[in-house]
Design an enzyme around this catalytic site. Structure first.
Site, PDB file in Angstrom:
ATOM      1  N   ALA A  23      38.175  -3.618  20.047  1.00 43.16           N
ATOM      2  CA  ALA A  23      38.385  -2.947  21.337  1.00 43.16           C
ATOM      3  C   ALA A  23      39.021  -1.583  21.084  1.00 43.16           C
ATOM      4  O   ALA A  23      39.677  -1.375  20.058  1.00 43.16           O
ATOM      5  CB  ALA A  23      39.288  -3.798  22.214  1.00 43.16           C
ATOM      6  N   ASN A  56      20.578  -1.297  18.757  1.00 43.15           N
ATOM      7  CA  ASN A  56      21.696  -0.404  19.116  1.00 43.15           C
ATOM      8  C   ASN A  56      22.309  -0.807  20.455  1.00 43.15           C
ATOM      9  O   ASN A  56      23.534  -0.796  20.621  1.00 43.15           O
ATOM     10  CB  ASN A  56      21.236   1.052  19.153  1.00 43.15           C
ATOM     11  CG  ASN A  56      21.349   1.706  17.787  1.00 43.15           C
ATOM     12  OD1 ASN A  56      21.647   1.033  16.802  1.00 43.15           O
ATOM     13  ND2 ASN A  56      21.115   2.996  17.714  1.00 43.15           N
ATOM     14  N   GLU A  95      15.618   3.348  11.381  1.00 49.71           N
ATOM     15  CA  GLU A  95      16.715   3.347  10.402  1.00 49.71           C
ATOM     16  C   GLU A  95      17.960   2.712  11.039  1.00 49.71           C
ATOM     17  O   GLU A  95      18.259   2.964  12.186  1.00 49.71           O
ATOM     18  CB  GLU A  95      16.995   4.797   9.977  1.00 49.71           C
ATOM     19  CG  GLU A  95      18.117   4.939   8.981  1.00 49.71           C
ATOM     20  CD  GLU A  95      17.941   4.015   7.784  1.00 49.71           C
ATOM     21  OE1 GLU A  95      16.917   4.121   7.095  1.00 49.71           O
ATOM     22  OE2 GLU A  95      18.832   3.184   7.540  1.00 49.71           O
ATOM     23  N   PHE A  96      18.678   1.930  10.228  1.00 44.36           N
ATOM     24  CA  PHE A  96      19.857   1.234  10.756  1.00 44.36           C
ATOM     25  C   PHE A  96      21.150   1.650  10.065  1.00 44.36           C
ATOM     26  O   PHE A  96      22.171   0.989  10.219  1.00 44.36           O
ATOM     27  CB  PHE A  96      19.662  -0.292  10.639  1.00 44.36           C
ATOM     28  CG  PHE A  96      18.470  -0.783  11.417  1.00 44.36           C
ATOM     29  CD1 PHE A  96      18.558  -0.978  12.789  1.00 44.36           C
ATOM     30  CD2 PHE A  96      17.252  -1.013  10.791  1.00 44.36           C
ATOM     31  CE1 PHE A  96      17.452  -1.412  13.526  1.00 44.36           C
ATOM     32  CE2 PHE A  96      16.144  -1.448  11.518  1.00 44.36           C
ATOM     33  CZ  PHE A  96      16.250  -1.642  12.880  1.00 44.36           C
ATOM     34  N   CYS A 122      24.409   8.281  18.360  1.00 48.49           N
ATOM     35  CA  CYS A 122      23.361   7.271  18.561  1.00 48.49           C
ATOM     36  C   CYS A 122      23.579   6.320  19.734  1.00 48.49           C
ATOM     37  O   CYS A 122      22.764   6.285  20.637  1.00 48.49           O
ATOM     38  CB  CYS A 122      23.155   6.518  17.258  1.00 48.49           C
ATOM     39  SG  CYS A 122      22.511   7.652  16.019  1.00 48.49           S
ATOM     40  N   GLY A 133      31.166   6.087  20.536  1.00 47.98           N
ATOM     41  CA  GLY A 133      30.692   7.462  20.635  1.00 47.98           C
ATOM     42  C   GLY A 133      29.645   7.669  19.561  1.00 47.98           C
ATOM     43  O   GLY A 133      29.048   6.712  19.071  1.00 47.98           O
ATOM     44  N   VAL A 164      20.133  11.234   8.527  1.00 50.96           N
ATOM     45  CA  VAL A 164      19.157  10.216   8.129  1.00 50.96           C
ATOM     46  C   VAL A 164      18.212  10.748   7.060  1.00 50.96           C
ATOM     47  O   VAL A 164      17.983  10.096   6.034  1.00 50.96           O
ATOM     48  CB  VAL A 164      18.383   9.720   9.370  1.00 50.96           C
ATOM     49  CG1 VAL A 164      17.190   8.861   8.962  1.00 50.96           C
ATOM     50  CG2 VAL A 164      19.314   8.931  10.272  1.00 50.96           C
TER      51      VAL A 164
END
Ligand code: NAD
Ligand code: UGA
Length: 435
Positions: A253, A209, A152-153, A261, A258, A12
């Site tokens: 799917a 998230n 932050e995205f 985040c 993982g 980031v």
């Protein structure tokens, strides 16, 4: 041109600093990891992120981007200081704030003029107030400062594009003037800017998230039902996605989510809720379904390989937690490897960029040069990461290299009919009865 300091030169921080430099600002990234700073100062990247190296080198050359281990150097003349240090999971799933605390203390120690301190790390609700307290206590008569939350995205693998073209910029502060100045800094991104209070901004990050993780576990649960009822999850997801209220994204799917985040943030939100007397049942189910996805791979292999995996050779296609990154943090591959080894299987693996990092966390795995070397002598191949280069492998060449032509497609990359026609025993995740 603004003068900016970014604390933490990880995914980031490095992307944030580099992109702000590219927008014409003067940016200094500060990190306590001397090796990382030396690597960056030598013109090399400590992480793999598409497009980053070129952008870093260009801005360093233009004299707009600097790397140092010195807070004094980083804070010199800075108007804005971004905190972008890690917030890993603690023992009970809570966010470990030791790095944020250290960063706040170091800022307090070195600040010699008014600052706007912007927290970009994903932190529990209330951390902005806590950071302000740390600084005030350390420097009761220090220069003025304001704390702004700016979650932050960005996603790894598309971090630069995500940073420069965000769906929104979220700013939380109790100081409207500081929030407005940070909003001005983001104007070149031409994104909607949501200005709110500190705690609400911090919660927007966790809720976002957790919602995305929920979509993934939701589609994985539907996939398991599809498998029993003879429906195909890929077509179900596509059919659902055309509804504009649902949309197509985050409905793939597979072996589950993982990365550094989603796993830690869902856990941290569940912890935060629990200690405040709430009952976050949905979040718990999201995590449980995610764990199940890894177990399903083992169950499929067992069913296809005669009930036992003892001494079977299993080849993993992909190790990174998703394509276009070398990040192995909480990668589904790690749990799959451990489960396979627990069952007595020998594990081989190939990943285009994550093998160096994987070697450190998966010492017992045999790493291969390419998918063809990987396939040699395997009783089964498992797709764990949907790298583009796996999508058009010469599967007709792969099949005869294997001891048994079993293919478990943990990311639903291949067409089941085409694979069967090539002689594979194919199983996807939620792809019709027996698939
Ligand atoms: P990272 O581990 O890649 O980088 C963190 C960096 O901070 C490291 O280089 C570390 O050496 C440095 N650091 C630690 N303590 C320091 C200190 N006191 N002073 C200076 N540097 C220090 O972490 P990351 O993936 O960049 O994540 C940072 C934060 O951003 C986390 O809270 C994470 O949840 C959040 N986030 C990450 C992503 C992502 O895609 N990785 C996306 C959005 C938000
Ligand atoms: C995620 C969010 O997408 C970012 O917005 C956020 O900033 C970031 O977390 C963060 O807070 O750090 P990232 O972890 O880089 O970004 O990657 P994603 O693309 O979101 O994928 C996360 C995991 O979900 C991967 O393991 C991926 O394989 C999995 N996934 C994703 C699925 O299993 N199915 C999907 O449909 C989408």
């Amino acid at each position: 041109m603004k003068v900016i300091c970014v604390i933490g030169a990880g995914y980031v921080g490095l992307v944030t600093g580099t992109c702000f430099a590219d927008l014409g600002n003067r940016v200094t990234c500060v990190d306590i990891n001397e090796e990382k700073i030396a690597t960056l100062n030598a013109g090399r990247m400590p992480i793999y992120e598409p497009g980053l190296e070129e952008m870093v080198l260009r801005n360093v050359k233009a004299g707009r981007l600097f790397f140092t281990t010195s807070y004094a150097e980083g804070l010199k003349d800075a108007e804005f200081v971004f905190i972008a240090v890690g917030t890993p999971s603690g023992v009970d799933g809570e966010a470990d704030l030791q790095y944020v605390r250290m960063a706040a203390e170091s800022i307090a120690e070195h600040m010699d003029h008014p600052l706007i301190i912007i927290n970009k790390s994903t932190v529990p609700v209330g951390t902005g107030d806590w950071v302000a307290d740390i600084i005030r206590r350390k420097r009761p008569d220090g220069p003025d400062f304001a704390v702004v939350s700016n979650p932050e995205f960005l996603r790894e693998g598309s971090a630069i594009g995500d940073f420069l073209n965000p769906d929104r910029v979220v700013l939380g502060s109790l100081d409207p003037e500081a929030a407005e100045r940070v909003a001005q800094l983001h104007l070149p991104l031409r994104a909607p800017i949501v200005i709110t209070d500190l705690r609400t901004a911090e919660m927007i990050k966790y809720a976002s998230n957790a919602f995305l993780a929920t979509r993934i576990s939701f589609i994985n649960e539907i996939a398991s039902i599809c498998e029993e009822l003879g429906a195909d999850i890929k077509e179900v997801a596509a059919g659902m996605g055309y509804d504009r209220r649902i949309g197509h994204q985050f409905l793939d799917a597979g072996v589950g989510y993982g990365g550094s985040c989603f796993p830690k943030d869902v856990k941290a939100l569940e912890y935060m809720a629990s200690i405040h007397g709430c009952h976050p049942q949905l979040l718990r189910a999201v995590m449980e379904i995610n764990r199940d996805q890894r177990r399903q791979v083992i169950q499929k292999l067992r069913a296809l390989l005669g009930g036992s995996l003892q001494d079977k050779v299993i080849g993993l296609l992909g190790l990174a937690f998703k394509p276009n990154t070398d990040d192995m943090r909480e990668a589904p591959s790690i749990e799959i490897v451990h489960l396979l080894q627990h069952e007595g299987a020998q594990v081989r693996a190939y990943d285009p960029v994550a093998m160096e990092n994987a070697r450190r966390v998966l010492p017992e795995v045999t790493f291969c040069r390419d998918p063809y070397e990987l396939a040699e002598g395997c009783d089964a191949l498992v797709v764990v990461t949907e790298w583009n280069e796996f999508k058009q492998l010469d599967m007709a060449r792969i099949r005869p290299l294997m001891r048994q032509p079993v293919l478990v497609d943990g990311r639903n990359v291949y067409d089941p009919t085409a694979m069967r026609e090539l002689g594979f025993t194919y199983r996807g995740m939620g792809r019709g009865y027996g698939n």
